[in-house]
Design a protein around this motif. Structure first.
Motif, PDB file in Angstrom:
ATOM      1  N   LEU A 174     -48.392   6.025  33.462  1.00 44.07           N
ATOM      2  CA  LEU A 174     -47.907   4.685  33.330  1.00 44.07           C
ATOM      3  C   LEU A 174     -48.062   4.296  31.924  1.00 44.07           C
ATOM      4  O   LEU A 174     -48.727   5.091  31.094  1.00 44.07           O
ATOM      5  N   TRP A 175     -48.009   2.965  31.474  1.00 49.07           N
ATOM      6  CA  TRP A 175     -47.977   2.599  30.012  1.00 49.07           C
ATOM      7  C   TRP A 175     -48.675   1.279  29.754  1.00 49.07           C
ATOM      8  O   TRP A 175     -48.409   0.353  30.755  1.00 49.07           O
ATOM      9  N   ASN A 194     -48.176  -5.091  29.039  1.00 44.04           N
ATOM     10  CA  ASN A 194     -48.996  -4.724  30.262  1.00 44.04           C
ATOM     11  C   ASN A 194     -50.401  -4.583  29.776  1.00 44.04           C
ATOM     12  O   ASN A 194     -50.752  -3.578  29.047  1.00 44.04           O
ATOM     13  N   ARG A 196     -52.997  -4.587  32.231  1.00 45.88           N
ATOM     14  CA  ARG A 196     -53.850  -4.244  33.451  1.00 45.88           C
ATOM     15  C   ARG A 196     -53.712  -2.860  33.650  1.00 45.88           C
ATOM     16  O   ARG A 196     -52.742  -2.142  33.986  1.00 45.88           O
ATOM     17  N   VAL A 198     -54.850  -0.039  36.020  1.00 46.37           N
ATOM     18  CA  VAL A 198     -55.082   0.059  37.424  1.00 46.37           C
ATOM     19  C   VAL A 198     -55.520   1.370  37.538  1.00 46.37           C
ATOM     20  O   VAL A 198     -55.044   2.560  37.451  1.00 46.37           O
ATOM     21  N   ASP A 199     -56.896   1.346  38.097  1.00 45.21           N
ATOM     22  CA  ASP A 199     -57.595   2.600  37.750  1.00 45.21           C
ATOM     23  C   ASP A 199     -57.230   3.531  39.419  1.00 45.21           C
ATOM     24  O   ASP A 199     -58.240   3.877  40.244  1.00 45.21           O
ATOM     25  N   ALA A 200     -56.115   3.917  39.453  1.00 42.66           N
ATOM     26  CA  ALA A 200     -55.745   4.594  40.474  1.00 42.66           C
ATOM     27  C   ALA A 200     -54.686   5.732  40.356  1.00 42.66           C
ATOM     28  O   ALA A 200     -53.740   5.458  39.658  1.00 42.66           O
ATOM     29  N   GLY A 268     -49.473   6.578  38.732  1.00 36.35           N
ATOM     30  CA  GLY A 268     -50.693   5.912  38.580  1.00 36.35           C
ATOM     31  C   GLY A 268     -51.104   6.546  37.336  1.00 36.35           C
ATOM     32  O   GLY A 268     -50.572   6.712  35.977  1.00 36.35           O
TER      33      GLY A 268
ATOM     34  N   THR B 145     -43.547   1.236  40.268  1.00 33.64           N
ATOM     35  CA  THR B 145     -44.630   1.943  39.875  1.00 33.64           C
ATOM     36  C   THR B 145     -45.831   0.924  39.042  1.00 33.64           C
ATOM     37  O   THR B 145     -46.759   1.666  38.706  1.00 33.64           O
ATOM     38  N   TYR B 147     -46.879  -1.352  40.788  1.00 28.05           N
ATOM     39  CA  TYR B 147     -47.529  -2.306  41.785  1.00 28.05           C
ATOM     40  C   TYR B 147     -46.692  -3.410  41.949  1.00 28.05           C
ATOM     41  O   TYR B 147     -45.553  -3.506  41.932  1.00 28.05           O
ATOM     42  N   GLY B 153     -48.003 -11.085  34.842  1.00 29.40           N
ATOM     43  CA  GLY B 153     -48.203  -9.872  33.887  1.00 29.40           C
ATOM     44  C   GLY B 153     -47.557  -8.673  34.260  1.00 29.40           C
ATOM     45  O   GLY B 153     -47.915  -7.644  33.464  1.00 29.40           O
ATOM     46  N   ARG B 198     -65.163   1.795  42.877  1.00 30.10           N
ATOM     47  CA  ARG B 198     -63.943   1.529  42.159  1.00 30.10           C
ATOM     48  C   ARG B 198     -63.110   0.417  42.494  1.00 30.10           C
ATOM     49  O   ARG B 198     -62.417   0.405  43.398  1.00 30.10           O
ATOM     50  N   TYR B 199     -62.990  -0.555  41.449  1.00 28.03           N
ATOM     51  CA  TYR B 199     -62.332  -1.611  41.654  1.00 28.03           C
ATOM     52  C   TYR B 199     -60.918  -1.303  41.200  1.00 28.03           C
ATOM     53  O   TYR B 199     -60.566  -1.120  39.814  1.00 28.03           O
ATOM     54  N   VAL B 200     -59.970  -1.152  42.118  1.00 26.55           N
ATOM     55  CA  VAL B 200     -58.456  -0.835  41.550  1.00 26.55           C
ATOM     56  C   VAL B 200     -57.621  -2.182  41.567  1.00 26.55           C
ATOM     57  O   VAL B 200     -57.442  -2.724  42.703  1.00 26.55           O
ATOM     58  N   ASP B 201     -57.385  -2.364  40.533  1.00 30.86           N
ATOM     59  CA  ASP B 201     -56.734  -3.942  40.226  1.00 30.86           C
ATOM     60  C   ASP B 201     -55.238  -3.845  40.518  1.00 30.86           C
ATOM     61  O   ASP B 201     -54.650  -4.178  39.702  1.00 30.86           O
ATOM     62  N   ALA B 202     -55.110  -3.791  41.867  1.00 30.16           N
ATOM     63  CA  ALA B 202     -53.657  -3.441  42.307  1.00 30.16           C
ATOM     64  C   ALA B 202     -53.361  -4.095  43.586  1.00 30.16           C
ATOM     65  O   ALA B 202     -54.296  -3.949  44.603  1.00 30.16           O
TER      66      ALA B 202
END
Lengths: 355, 372
Positions: A174-175, A194, A196, A198-200, A268, B145, B147, B153, B198-202
């Motif tokens: 992602l970007w 963007n 955010r 997202v740590d996944a 991701g 992709t 989410y 945002g 792990r906090y996944v902000d999605a």
């Protein structure tokens, strides 16, 4: 039946640095900033730098990189008359073809390393390699995302027989900053960035389709190479990402092929920071060209939803030929770009097989 | 049944979305002390407490909450013989709360789940996030992709077909947990110290035709759209299996949502899960489920509902027939479960007669760009 604890049964691969080529499509001549910023992460790898055939100036490449540059004359030599257009963003596919390595990582030349939520610079190369090394889980969605990551696992209710996973053939990153939006969205939200992280990483499930962005990817060239095909070119294709659709088309090919082969696609992490040289202000000019792509998607999506492969299609190349046949049959009456895509895909597989 | 009315409070947020349209269903066998931490977020809402276990025990609800409480005696009284479909000595009994509610939305949470903090240290209003998830569309027909495209945002990425950008109505919002992860017994035994940090902000939509393990710890749904599918099965006392209640409901629910073109989201919000249950006790409960699951998954993956089934109830009854036909041979338990599924729908329809929420869900057909 009982799954041995994963620490003992590691289904992961080990990918060596010398099994990887990094392919860079040079759409701008000055690669100094780009390569300097990536130097730490690129330095152990061989770089294939493919110069956009429409680019006239010589490339500026800082010293100290193990690299090879390919230009229009190389393309002409290899193509030997075959009708594949490698101009613009499509030039990277030449790099995929010419490589001899098992894995490819490719990043657009207007992207720099991003920082994660703790401010640490992200090694996108290492993350793609990690994604390709660890199994994918397309048959059942894990709500804690990638179960092979440190600190995560399969959740209660995840069938044990599916916990080995399957090989991951494609890693789609992602970007941050300038996200990969289409032209209409850019126009409506010119200032949106963007931010955010997202740590996944997660596996895109079986039969789920996705808009695959070629900006920041890694893949198993040996198995999937023929599927990443520069098939679909817009009539008005340009150098802005929202003026292209080649990656969307090749991504949809790659996904249906991975589904058929029983392999996985991840999406991701890693993030790259996109913005150097990206020109969000030209979106209005691009809208005329991009609108073509937006309209085509309405035909492309139902087409790929209906793609079915015979049992005899056992390789990515077999599958690409099938897709080109089906595209010719079902889509070419709608728009000439599809017949061209079918031709390109056939020529591509020939080149691939001939190598 | 016991109910309590709210006292004036000074600590509630000034706007509480859907406060007259949402019930919070909480199963408990212990106590409700955890509500103190949730007070600022929950107090404006009506609670339905389902008391499991010994009905003579007095469960104290902290002051200031507006609630109704049902124990086993109440359930037996209200449902009569149909009460047999409601589990005893298992948190699966919570689904009685779904049935008895008269509201459009349900949020359910376990009594060992507390308020979590996001990475900036801010306390997470889980209920508010669930409401946002339910009130915005899902995107089950094509994976985005970035989410959830409806989040501040974010948006749909290049290549996302425009005809699919309206999305589908969201039926379920599945939240996650920090601290004690929701692992099965074997995994708990192997990794007793693992914590989810792990906090996944999605938030993302679970794609169409994709199954997932639905955890009932932190869950919200549109009762009008999908309520009758949220039966948590036969678990606990007298049953050969436990800890598969929410799983069962989730798989039935997902098949029906896919059939009716409804969406399911997963991801935010996080809650803080504080209590690690005993893995040996869990193993005993799950044991059969771990084996049976290998039959259940192909069953759900291949379950086809007839086109004529356009309401949740008709879909669910059809599913119960399939359960009997195909899973009855795995174990007689599934014959009983299939019967209980029918009883559940009968009870649901009795308590929610036509014209009330949950009885006739008007559902839009599947999305525009689907292939033939």
């Amino acid at each position: 039946m009982w799954q041995t604890p994963r620490e003992q049964w590691d289904m992961s691969l080990k990918i060596e640095d010398n099994e990887v080529d990094i392919v860079i499509a040079a759409l701008r001549s000055n690669l100094n900033t780009f390569l300097e910023e990536w130097r730490t992460f690129f330095s152990n790898f061989h770089l294939i730098i493919v110069k956009d055939p429409n680019l006239e100036e010589d490339l500026q490449i800082p010293p100290g990189f193990d690299h090879q540059v390919y230009t229009k004359s190389d393309m002409d030599r290899v193509l030997n008359g075959a009708s594949i257009n490698f101009s613009g963003h499509s030039c990277r596919y030449f790099g995929y073809l010419i490589s001899r390595k098992k894995y490819i990582i490719s990043i657009d030349d207007d992207c720099l390393p991003a920082r994660d939520n703790s401010g640490v610079i992200v090694d996108a190369v290492a993350q793609h390699i990690s994604n390709l090394q660890t199994p994918a889980t397309p048959f059942f969605f894990n709500t804690l995302y990638d179960p092979y990551r440190q600190g995560a696992d399969f959740v209660r209710g995840y069938p044990f027989s599916l916990r080995d996973g399957v090989e991951c053939l494609l890693s789609s990153g992602l970007w941050l900053n300038i996200a990969d939006y289409d032209a209409p969205t850019q126009i409506v939200k010119p200032h949106e960035r963007n931010t955010r992280y997202v740590d996944a990483v997660m596996t895109v499930p079986l039969r789920a389709m996705m808009p695959f962005s070629g900006i920041n990817i890694g893949f198993n060239r040996e198995v999937l190479g023929p599927a990443l095909v520069p098939g679909l070119r817009l009539v008005g294709e340009g150098k802005q990402r929202w003026e292209t659709i080649e990656d969307i088309w090749s991504g949809m090919c790659a996904k249906v092929i991975c589904d058929h082969l029983g392999c996985g696609v991840k999406s991701g992490l890693p993030y790259v920071w996109r913005g150097v040289g990206s020109d969000a202000d030209n979106a209005m000019d691009s809208l005329k060209k991009e609108w073509e792509g937006v309209k085509l998607m309405e035909e492309i999506v139902p087409f790929f939803q209906s793609v079915k492969f015979p049992k005899t299609a056992v390789t990515a190349a077999d599958c690409v030929i099938e897709i080109s046949r089906m595209a010719r049959e079902n889509l070419s009456s709608l728009n000439p770009v599809y017949a061209q895509a079918a031709d390109t895909m056939e020529a591509w597989v020939d080149l691939w097989k001939g190598d | 049944m016991v109910s309590g009315s709210s006292l004036t409070s000074t600590s509630t947020p000034s706007t509480s979305l859907l406060k007259d349209e949402l019930d919070i269903v909480i199963p408990t066998i212990r106590n409700l002390d955890f509500l103190e931490m949730w007070r600022p977020f929950f107090q404006p809402y009506h609670l339905i407490i389902v008391q499991d276990g010994d009905p003579s025990k007095m469960i104290r609800v902290p002051d200031g909450f507006d609630y109704e409480l049902y124990n086993r005696n109440d359930i037996n009284r209200i449902l009569g013989p149909k009460a047999a479909c409601i589990s005893f000595k298992d948190s699966a009994c919570r689904c009685f709360g779904y049935m008895i509610s008269k509201k459009k939305y349900i949020f359910t949470i376990d009594d060992d789940c507390f308020v979590a903090k996001d990475p900036s240290g801010k306390e997470i209003n889980a209920l508010e996030q669930h409401i946002k998830n339910l009130l915005s569309p899902s995107t089950p027909f094509f994976f985005n992709t970035l989410y959830d495209p409806y989040r501040e945002g974010a948006d749909f990425v290049r290549g996302y077909p425009f005809s699919l950008r309206e999305g589908a109505q969201t039926a379920v919002s599945h939240g996650l947990w920090l601290n004690i992860p929701d692992y099965d017994a074997p995994t708990q035994l192997v990794k007793p110290l693992e914590r989810n940090t792990r906090y996944v902000d999605a938030v993302l939509t679970v794609p169409m035709r994709t199954l997932f393990p639905m955890c009932g710890m932190n869950l919200a749904f549109n009762r009008e759209l999908i309520g009758p599918a949220m039966y948590f099965g036969l678990m606990g006392d007298g049953q050969p299996i436990g800890r598969y209640d929410d799983m069962w409901a989730g798989w039935c629910m997902k098949v029906i949502c896919d059939h009716l073109g409804l969406g399911v989201k997963t991801g935010l919000p996080y809650i803080w899960h504080s209590k690690a249950s005993n893995p040996f006790v869990n193993l005993k409960k799950e044991y059969k489920g771990i084996y049976w699951q290998e039959e259940l998954i192909p069953f759900f993956q291949t379950a086809v509902l007839p086109k004529e089934c356009r309401t949740v109830q008709t879909c669910y009854l059809e599913l119960s027939k399939l359960v009997k036909a195909k899973l009855g041979k795995v174990d007689d338990y599934f014959n009983k479960l299939a019967d209980a599924m029918v009883t559940w729908i009968e009870a649901w329809d009795e308590l929610n007669p036509s014209g009330n929420p949950g009885s006739t869900a008007a559902v839009k057909p599947n999305g525009a760009a689907k292939g033939k």
